[in-house]
Design a protein around this motif. Structure first.
Motif, short mmCIF file in Angstrom:
data_model
loop_
_atom_site.label_atom_id
_atom_site.label_comp_id
_atom_site.label_asym_id
_atom_site.label_seq_id
_atom_site.Cartn_x
_atom_site.Cartn_y
_atom_site.Cartn_z
N THR A 521 -0.62 2.03 -23.48
CA THR A 521 -1.66 3.45 -22.86
C THR A 521 -2.67 3.18 -23.74
OG1 THR A 521 0.41 4.42 -23.76
CG2 THR A 521 0.14 3.16 -21.08
N VAL A 522 -4.22 3.88 -23.66
CA VAL A 522 -4.98 4.54 -24.66
C VAL A 522 -4.39 5.94 -24.41
CG1 VAL A 522 -7.27 5.01 -25.35
CG2 VAL A 522 -6.31 2.66 -24.46
N SER A 523 -4.56 6.87 -25.28
CA SER A 523 -4.36 8.19 -24.98
C SER A 523 -5.07 9.21 -25.83
CB SER A 523 -2.26 8.79 -24.67
OG SER A 523 -2.21 8.54 -25.73
N ASN A 524 -5.25 10.26 -25.54
CA ASN A 524 -5.30 11.16 -26.74
C ASN A 524 -4.71 12.35 -26.98
OD1 ASN A 524 -8.84 10.32 -25.55
ND2 ASN A 524 -7.98 10.00 -27.47
N GLU A 525 -4.75 13.57 -27.88
CA GLU A 525 -4.40 14.43 -27.51
C GLU A 525 -4.99 16.07 -27.02
OE1 GLU A 525 -0.41 15.18 -30.38
OE2 GLU A 525 -1.70 16.98 -30.51
N VAL A 526 -4.66 16.41 -25.84
CA VAL A 526 -6.13 17.61 -25.85
C VAL A 526 -4.84 18.73 -25.64
CG1 VAL A 526 -6.92 18.65 -23.80
CG2 VAL A 526 -7.12 16.15 -24.37
N LYS A 529 -1.32 18.28 -25.60
CA LYS A 529 -0.38 17.43 -25.27
C LYS A 529 -1.23 15.62 -24.71
CE LYS A 529 -0.54 18.07 -20.40
NZ LYS A 529 -0.60 18.58 -19.17
N GLU A 530 0.04 15.03 -24.14
CA GLU A 530 -0.55 14.20 -25.00
C GLU A 530 -1.12 13.57 -23.20
OE1 GLU A 530 2.76 10.15 -24.53
OE2 GLU A 530 1.05 8.94 -25.47
N ILE A 531 -2.79 13.25 -23.19
CA ILE A 531 -3.35 12.96 -21.97
C ILE A 531 -3.68 11.04 -22.56
CG2 ILE A 531 -5.53 13.47 -20.39
CD1 ILE A 531 -3.86 15.50 -20.38
N ILE A 532 -2.92 10.39 -20.67
CA ILE A 532 -3.14 8.72 -21.43
C ILE A 532 -4.92 8.26 -20.40
CG2 ILE A 532 -2.71 6.67 -20.15
CD1 ILE A 532 -0.04 7.44 -20.42
N ARG A 533 -5.32 8.46 -20.98
CA ARG A 533 -6.90 7.83 -20.76
C ARG A 533 -6.90 5.98 -19.96
NH1 ARG A 533 -9.39 12.01 -21.11
NH2 ARG A 533 -9.31 12.83 -23.07
N THR A 534 -6.13 5.73 -20.56
CA THR A 534 -6.32 3.77 -19.80
C THR A 534 -5.15 2.86 -19.91
OG1 THR A 534 -6.91 2.23 -19.13
CG2 THR A 534 -7.72 3.05 -21.05
N TYR A 535 -4.91 2.23 -19.24
CA TYR A 535 -3.90 0.44 -19.65
C TYR A 535 -4.43 -0.57 -19.86
CZ TYR A 535 -0.35 -2.79 -17.98
OH TYR A 535 0.52 -4.35 -17.93
N LEU A 536 -4.15 -0.73 -20.97
CA LEU A 536 -4.54 -2.27 -21.23
C LEU A 536 -3.68 -3.97 -21.10
CD1 LEU A 536 -7.06 -1.21 -24.06
CD2 LEU A 536 -7.80 -1.79 -21.31
N GLU A 608 -6.11 11.92 -15.58
CA GLU A 608 -5.41 12.27 -16.36
C GLU A 608 -3.22 12.41 -16.29
OE1 GLU A 608 -7.98 15.11 -17.96
OE2 GLU A 608 -8.39 13.84 -18.57
N GLY A 609 -3.53 13.65 -15.31
CA GLY A 609 -1.84 13.34 -15.37
C GLY A 609 -0.87 12.15 -13.94
N LEU A 610 -1.72 12.51 -13.48
CA LEU A 610 -1.23 10.31 -12.90
C LEU A 610 -0.98 9.90 -13.38
CD1 LEU A 610 -0.76 9.43 -10.03
CD2 LEU A 610 -2.99 9.15 -9.58
N LEU A 611 -2.36 9.44 -14.57
CA LEU A 611 -1.87 8.30 -15.55
C LEU A 611 -0.31 8.26 -15.92
CD1 LEU A 611 -4.85 6.79 -16.38
CD2 LEU A 611 -4.01 5.29 -15.27
N SER A 612 -0.60 9.55 -16.72
CA SER A 612 0.98 9.86 -17.69
C SER A 612 2.05 9.47 -16.65
CB SER A 612 0.70 11.31 -18.31
OG SER A 612 -0.08 11.20 -18.52
N PHE A 613 1.98 10.25 -14.88
CA PHE A 613 3.24 10.29 -14.38
C PHE A 613 3.77 8.68 -14.19
CE2 PHE A 613 4.00 8.98 -10.29
CZ PHE A 613 4.72 9.58 -9.80
N LEU A 614 2.45 7.99 -13.41
CA LEU A 614 2.96 6.79 -13.72
C LEU A 614 3.31 5.48 -14.81
CD1 LEU A 614 -0.07 6.03 -11.61
CD2 LEU A 614 2.03 5.82 -10.78
N MET A 615 3.65 5.92 -15.56
CA MET A 615 3.39 5.83 -17.28
C MET A 615 4.52 5.72 -17.26
SD MET A 615 1.60 3.46 -18.24
CE MET A 615 -0.12 2.42 -17.30
N ASN A 616 4.91 7.04 -17.38
CA ASN A 616 6.44 7.38 -16.84
C ASN A 616 7.41 7.25 -16.69
OD1 ASN A 616 5.53 9.01 -19.68
ND2 ASN A 616 5.20 11.14 -18.36
N LYS A 792 -8.37 4.17 -10.95
CA LYS A 792 -9.25 4.34 -9.52
C LYS A 792 -8.07 5.15 -8.05
CE LYS A 792 -10.67 -0.20 -9.62
NZ LYS A 792 -10.26 -1.75 -8.98
N LEU A 793 -7.47 5.16 -8.63
CA LEU A 793 -6.29 6.49 -8.10
C LEU A 793 -6.61 7.53 -7.76
CD1 LEU A 793 -2.50 5.49 -8.19
CD2 LEU A 793 -3.92 5.28 -6.36
N ALA A 794 -7.23 8.13 -8.81
CA ALA A 794 -7.93 9.22 -9.18
C ALA A 794 -8.65 9.74 -7.67
CB ALA A 794 -8.26 9.91 -10.12
#
Lengths: 794, 287
Positions: A521-526, A529-536, A608-616, A792-794
C-alpha cells in the motif's frame, strides 16, 4: 556381523528388512521406539491413511493399501512376523563408524552392531524432546497422545506452545481439567487457527494457562489422589500443580544433526534439504543408503518400494525402479524410440542446464511429477494473464516469448520459461508460443518450489533470470539480455513481512524496487493519521521518483502481505538509463502522473478512509472480494439463495456477517487470496488455483481434516455434509412442495463414512457466467472486486 | 463503482422504453382508422397484443430472479428492463384503450394495471432511498450488531441496578424484560412501541422508555451519597439504551415502508391477470 542393518522400522525400513528376510540375507532391523512405524502410530485413532500416488504399483513383501491406521499397522505386524524379520526394539542408533563391509553402529543403550551395509530410514520426524527435569521418566509422563477420549476427569498438564501441544490440550479439555504450560508469554509458534482456539479456551476458562513458566521437577506422589506434582518456575515464583498426567509436546530434535554425524552430506543449509543420493539411493558414504522421507520420499508407498529396491541394489541385482513403467509411458510420445528411459533422463539433464546439478534420483522424481509436451509450431504454451504457474524447460526445438507485438524473444534448447508466475504466484506476464519441433517439460509449481528449496544453484539461476527478464520487459525491451546482466547482478532480493515498511515518507532514498511477489500500500501521513492512497500488486515498481532527482520519498510504502521486491540502486539505474533512450522521459511522465493522482486523491476523504478500512480487513491480499453497497442492498438475500442453489444447497457466503465502512459492507465470503492461507497445509493437496480468474477451489478429494478452515484468517470456509438442492420452482410456487430455491437438505446415504468436507466460494467456476451472488442481485448492490479497483469505490 | 438497476448499462432500458413510447404515440397520431380509435382497430389489436405479452413477461420476473444458474443476463439487468418497459405500459395500454373508459371489465383491467405500475414506482423510489437511509440510521452496523450492543448495555444496567434498592432493580429489570419490538405489519409501519414497565406493581406503557427514564431521574433527584453516583450512571446508560432501541425501531419502520409496496404490487398483478383474461375472453365473445 550382519550383511545389512536397517535403521528405522518405518514403511521403508520394514519393507527393506522383510525383503532381506525373504531372500535369507543376514539382517537386523533397529527401531528406537517399542513398536514399528512410530510416525504412523502417532496418528490419531481410526485415521484414514492414503496410498498415494495411486498410479504407482506397490513392490514390497509387506502388504499396504489405503485404509484405517489400525488395519495398516496390523498388516505390517503380520507381514514382518510372517517373514521372520529380525527386529530389535528400543535400539536407538547414535553413531556410525567404519566403512563399507565393516561398519560399527553404536546404540544409545551401549550395544554395538556390526554391519557390511546400512540402510537408513529414520524419517524426518526426529525424536521427541524430553522434559529433562528430575522425575521425567515416571510412567505418567508421556510424549504423545493417541486417543484423547481415553482420559476422563484427570488433571492433565500439557507442556509446550506449538500446534501439537495446543491440539492435545483442546482435545483433552472436553473431559478433563487441562493446564497448558508455555515457556514464553505468548503462543508465537502456533498456526493462526490453533492460536485462536487456545486463546478462546483460556478466555472461557476451559483450559488453565501458565505463561512464562517452565517445569523444574516432577514430584511423585505414592498412594494419593494425584500421581504427582508438577513443579513450575513462574514469574511469580514456584508453583506446584497436582496432576494425574503430564504430556510433553516440546517438538522433536530434527534428525539432520545425527545424519551429518554419520558423515552424510547435505547440499544446502535449508532445513528442508535432503542428502545427495545416487539413483540407487546410496549416500556420499559408500555403503550407507538412505530411503523414505529422509531421502526426499515422504509417501508410504514410495518408501516401501525403495526398501525393496535398495536391498536388490546392495545385492547387486539389476532391478528397474517401480516407477520405470510410469516414466516409460510419459516418454511414449517422444521421438526417442531407440533410447532407454534412463538414457533419456540423462540426456534431459545434459541438455537443460538448470537441471544439470540436480541429483539423478531427484530428477527422476521431478520427471514423474512433470508432463512432457510435444507441440506443433505456433501452438500456445500459455497466454499472457493466464493464472497457471508451472515451469517449462525446452528439450527440443525452441519457444517464442511474445512480450509485446513488436518484441518477440526466441529461446532454444536448454532455456526455460514461466519462472515469473512460478516465483510471484501472479498471472503470466507474456504469451509463449512453440517453435518448430518443440518439446517442452512442464513441471508443477509445487515440485519446483521443493527443488528451489533444496538446491541452491537452481534458486540462484531462477532468481537471476527473473531479475534480468523483469528489467528487460519493464525498462529496456529493446536491449539484449546479455547487456542487462551486469545491471541485474547488482540487484538485491528483499523480503518483507506483512505490515513492514519498505520505504518511509520523507526519508532519503536512492534505490527503487520492483515488487516480485505480494503487494503493497502507498500511504501518506496527514495530521498524524495514516491515509492509504493506493494499492499496488506484484509487477508494479516503486520509488523510481527518488532516482529521477527527487531524493526524498513522497509516500510510505508498506507490504500488505508477505512481499518480495527486487531493488536496484542509483548507479545501476543510471546504467540502465544510459542504455535505454527515452526511458528517462517515460519515467518522468509516469512520475508526473503519480503526482497528479496524489493531488487528486488528496481532498478525497471518503476514499481515503475506505481504502484504509479495506486494507485493515486484509483485502489487500484478495483477488476477488465480495462487497455489498449498503445504499443499494434491500436485504432480499437473493445472493445467498443463488449461492446455495448453485452449490448443492449450502450457501458459501454470509451476507449479514462482516464489517461495514460507510456504505461498503464486506460479507463473509472467500476473497481468493493472492497466496491463499488455506492452501498452506492441505494433506491431499485438494485446494487448487484454477480457471482464468485464479479461483481458489476445493476439490472432491478433500479428506475433511479442517486445516484450511483453521488456517483461513477470514473464516470463509465451512465444514459441511454434502447437501442437495431440490429445485422444482413450479412445485414449490404452486403447491408448496419441496424446498424453496436456494434451500438445501443434507444428503444422508446412511453411510457412516460420510464426512464433513470443506466448502467455500469457488467463484462459480462451474457456471461459466461468473459468480451467481452478483448475478442474482436485483439492485446492483453486490459486486466482486480486485484491490486494484478499490479506489473506484469512493 | 456500483451502478444500480436504475442506471444499469447507462440506462439502456430507459432509452429503449422512451423510443418505444414515442414511436407508439407517433403511429397513434398518424393512423386514421375507419372507426374512432379503440382496441378493435388493427393498431388497437397490435398494441393490445404487445401489452398482454409484456404483462406476462413482466410477471415472469418472479420466476427469472430465482433461476440462479441462468446465464442469460443478470437479475439486475432484468429488473432494469422490468422497471422501464413496465412503465412504458402506461402509454401502450392507454393508447390501446383509445381513451374509451366505462364501468366495465375492460376498464377494471386497465385500472389494476395502473395500480401495479404505480405501486412499482413507489418500489423504485423505496429501493433507491431506504437502504441508504437505513444504513445511515444504523451507522453502518447490522441490526444484529445493535442487538448485541443492547445486550451488553442490559447486562451493565442490571449490574448497576443490583447495587441499588430493590424497587429500582425491579423497575429496571421489568423495563428490560418488557421491551418490545415489531409486532404486526401496521405496528411496524407506524413504528408503534408497545414496551411496558411495571412500577409499584402496576404495568404501564413505556413508550420510548420515557417512563422508566423519568422515574429514574425522579429517584436521582432525591438520592443521596453513593446512591447518587450509581443512579446517575444508570440514567446515563439507560439513555444509551434508549438511543439504540430508537435506531432499531426506526430501522424496522423504514424496512416496513421499503417493502410495503410488494404487498400491493404482487397480489394486484395476479388480479390483473384475471381481469386481463376476462377482458380478452369477453372481447372475443361479444365481438
Amino acid at each position: 556381523m550382519y550383511d545389512i542393518v536397517v535403521i528405522g522400522a518405518g514403511p521403508g525400513g520394514l519393507s527393506a528388512a522383510a525383503r532381506c528376510a525373504e531372500l535369507d540375507v543376514s539382517h537386523v532391523l533397529l527401531e528406537s521406539s517399542p513398536k514399528i512405524a512410530n510416525t504412523i502410530q502417532k496418528y490419531q485413532k481410526g485415521k484414514h491413511v492414503m496410498a498415494e500416488p495411486g498410479i504407482l504399483p506397490l513392490r514390497s513383501p509387506v502388504d499396504f493399501a489405503a485404509g484405517k491406521r489400525e488395519e495398516i499397522l496390523d498388516a505390517w505386524e503380520t507381514g514382518i512376523a510372517h517373514h521372520n524379520v529380525n527386529v530389535q526394539y528400543g535400539a536407538e542408533a547414535k553413531s556410525i563408524t567404519g566403512e563399507v563391509g565393516n561398519f560399527s553402529i553404536g546404540l544409545v543403550n551401549g550395544d554395538v552392531v556390526q554391519a557390511k551395509h546400512i540402510i537408513l530410514g529414520i524419517g524426518m520426524q526426529g525424536n521427541p524432546r524430553q522434559l529433562g527435569v528430575p522425575g521425567d521418566q515416571s510412567d505418567f509422563i508421556q510424549y504423545q497422545l493417541d486417543d484423547p477420549d481415553e482420559y476422563h476427569d484427570e488433571n492433565i498438564a500439557v507442556i509446550g506452545a506449538g500446534d501439537a501441544a495446543i491440539e492435545n490440550a483442546i482435545a483433552l479439555a472436553k473431559h478433563n481439567n487441562v493446564y497448558i504450560v508455555n515457556r514464553k508469554d505468548e503462543f508465537a509458534r502456533a498456526k493462526e487457527g490453533n492460536l485462536n482456539l487456545i486463546l478462546a479456551a483460556i478466555d472461557a476458562e476451559e483450559i488453565g494457562a501458565f505463561y512464562s513458566s517452565s517445569p523444574t521437577e516432577i514430584e511423585i506422589l505414592e498412594g494419593e489422589k494425584f500421581r504427582g506434582n508438577l513443579v513450575l518456575s513462574t514469574n511469580s515464583g514456584t508453583e506446584k500443580l497436582p496432576v494425574h498426567r503430564v504430556i510433553g509436546r516440546l517438538g522433536a530434535i530434527p534428525p539432520r544433526g545425527l545424519v551429518e554425524s554419520f558423515g552424510i552430506e547435505f547440499p544446502s543449509k535449508d532445513m528442508s534439504a535432503i542428502p545427495a543420493l545416487t539413483s540407487q539411493y546410496e549416500s556420499n558414504v559408500t555403503g550407507i543408503y538412505v530411503i523414505g522421507a529422509l531421502g526426499g520420499y515422504p509417501l508410504i508407498k514410495q518408501a516401501m518400494n525403495q526398501g525393496y529396491e535398495v536391498v536388490e541394489y546392495i545385492l547387486g541385482h539389476d532391478v528397474k525402479p517401480a516407477d520405470h513403467g510410469l516414466i516409460e509411458d510419459k516418454f511414449k510420445a517422444l521421438p526417442y524410440d531407440n533410447m532407454e528411459v534412463d538414457d533419456v533422463l540423462i540426456m534431459m539433464q545434459e541438455r537443460i542446464p538448470i537441471f544439470s546439478s540436480v541429483n539423478a534420483l531427484l530428477f527422476r522424481e521431478l520427471i514423474l511429477d512433470s508432463t512432457v509436451h510435444v507441440y506443433n509450431e505456433g501452438d500456445v504454451v500459455f497466454e499472457r494473464d493466464d493464472y497457471t504457474n508451472s515451469f517449462y524447460t525446452v528439450l527440443e526445438g525452441g519457444i517464442k516469448t511474445v512480450i509485446t507485438e513488436d518484441l518477440i524473444i526466441s529461446s532454444a534448447v536448454g532455456a526455460f520459461t514461466g519462472e515469473g508466475s512460478l516465483l510471484s504466484g501472479r498471472r503470466r506476464s507474456a504469451t509463449v508460443l512453440a517453435g518448430d519441433q518443440c518439446i517442452l517439460i512442464e513441471t508443477p509449481r509445487r515440485t519446483m518450489l521443493k527443488l528451489i528449496a533444496s538446491i541452491e544453484s537452481v534458486k540462484r539461476v531462477l532468481d537471476e533470470t527473473f531479475i534480468v527478464r523483469q528489467i528487460q520487459t519493464k525498462f529496456a525491451p529493446n536491449t539484449d539480455i546479455k547487456e542487462l546482466e551486469p545491471i541485474a547482478s547488482t540487484a538485491v532480493i528483499n523480503s518483507y513481512t506483512p505490515g513492514q515498511v519498505i520505504m518511509k515518507e520523507g526519508d532519503e532514498g536512492d534505490t527503487f524496487h520492483l515488487i516480485r511477489s505480494g503487494s503493497v500500500t502507498v500511504s501518506n501521513e496527514v495530521d498524524g493519521k495514516e491515509i492509504i492512497r493506493t494499492y499496488l500488486p506484484a509487477g508494479a515498481d516503486i520509488g523510481e521518483m527518488a532516482l529521477l532527482g527527487d531524493t526524498a520519498r513522497s509516500a510510505t510504502i508498506k507490504a500488505t502481505v508477505k512481499t518480495e521486491t527486487v531493488s536496484i540502486d542509483k548507479d545501476a539505474f543510471e546504467m540502465l538509463l544510459a542504455r535505454s533512450p527515452g526511458l528517462r522521459e517515460e519515467l518522468q511522465e509516469k512520475t508526473k502522473k503519480r503526482y497528479q493522482e496524489n493531488v487528486k486523491l488528496h481532498g478525497d476523504d471518503g476514499s481515503e478512509g475506505l481504502l484504509s478500512f479495506l486494507m485493515n480487513q486484509g483485502l489487500g491480499e484478495a483477488t476477488s472480494a465480495l462487497m455489498i453497497d449498503e445504499s443499494l442492498c434491500v436485504g432480499c438475500d437473493l445472493c445467498e439463495q443463488a449461492c446455495a442453489a448453485t452449490h448443492e444447497g449450502t450457501s458459501r457466503l454470509n451476507r449479514k456477517a462482516g464489517p461495514t465502512h460507510a456504505n461498503i459492507h464486506v460479507p463473509t465470503s472467500c476473497r481468493h487470496c493472492e497466496s491463499p492461507h488455506c492452501m498452506k497445509d492441505c494433506p491431499p493437496n485438494a485446494i487448487q488455483r484454477m480457471g482464468g480468474g485464479g479461483e481458489v477451489v476445493i476439490g472432491d478429494n478433500c479428506i475433511g481434516c479442517g486445516n484450511c478452515k483453521q488456517n483461513c484468517p477470514y473464516g470463509v470456509i465451512e465444514m459441511a455434509y454434502q447437501t442437495k438442492a431440490t429445485t422444482s420452482f413450479w412445485q414449490w410456487m404452486l403447491f408448496g412442495i419441496g424446498l424453496a430455491p436456494g434451500k438445501g437438505e443434507v444428503l444422508t446415504h446412511g453411510a457412516e463414512n460420510e464426512i464433513k468436507k470443506a466448502v467455500k466460494c469457488d467463484l462459480c467456476i462451474e457456471q461459466n457466467h461468473g459468480p451467481a451472488c452478483v448475478r442474482a442481485c436485483p439492485t446492483g448492490a453486490a459486486m466482486r472486486l480486485n484491490p486494484v479497483d478499490f479506489a473506484k469505490l469512493a | 463503482m456500483s451502478t444500480s438497476f436504475v442506471s444499469h448499462q447507462g440506462g439502456r432500458y430507459f432509452w429503449i422504453s422512451l423510443a418505444f413510447m414515442v414511436l407508439s404515440i407517433i403511429i397513434y397520431a398518424w393512423h386514421e382508422p375507419v372507426q374512432p380509435p379503440n382496441g378493435g382497430t388493427w393498431y388497437g389489436y397490435t398494441l393490445g397484443t404487445i401489452g398482454a405479452v409484456m404483462i406476462l413477461w413482466l410477471l415472469y420476473l418472479g420466476k427469472r430472479k430465482r433461476n440462479f444458474a441462468n446465464g442469460w443476463g443478470t437479475t439486475k439487468g432484468w429488473v432494469s428492463a422490468h422497471v422501464y418497459l413496465g412503465s412504458s405500459l402506461i402509454v401502450i395500454a392507454t393508447l390501446h384503450t383509445g381513451f374509451q373508459f366505462g364501468w366495465n371489465i375492460h376498464t377494471v383491467a386497465y385500472l389494476l394495471m395502473c395500480l401495479v405500475i404505480f405501486s412499482g414506482f413507489f418500489g423504485v423510489y423505496a429501493y433507491m432511498v431506504f437502504p441508504d437511509a437505513r444504513n445511515k440510521v444504523k451507522k453502518s452496523r447490522t441490526r444484529d450488531d445493535i442487538f448485541e450492543e443492547i445486550q451488553v448495555v442490559d447486562q451493565q444496567l442490571k449490574k448497576l441496578a443490583g447495587n441499588l434498592s430493590e424497587d429500582i432493580g425491579a423497575i429496571v429489570n421489568s423495563a428490560i424484560d418488557r421491551t418490545e419490538f415489531g409486532g404486526g405489519f401496521l405496528d411496524q409501519l407506524l413504528g408503534r412501541d408497545k414496551s411496558k414497565v411495571m412500577i409499584d406493581g402496576i404495568i404501564v406503557n413505556n413508550n420510548n422508555q420515557d417512563v422508566v427514564i423519568e422515574n429514574l431521574v425522579q429517584k436521582l433527584t432525591l438520592a443521596t451519597g453513593q446512591e447518587t453516583k450509581v443512579l446517575a450512571n444508570l440514567v446515563k446508560e439507560y439513555g444509551g439504551r434508549q438511543k439504540l432501541l430508537g435506531v432499531i425501531r426506526t430501522d424496522i419502520r423504514l424496512s416496513a415502508i421499503q417493502e410495503i409496496w410488494l404487498s400491493f404490487h404482487v397480489p394486484i398483478s395476479f388480479g390483473l391477470i384475471a381481469a386481463l383474461a376476462a377482458h380478452i375472453v369477453s372481447v372475443f365473445i361479444y365481438w
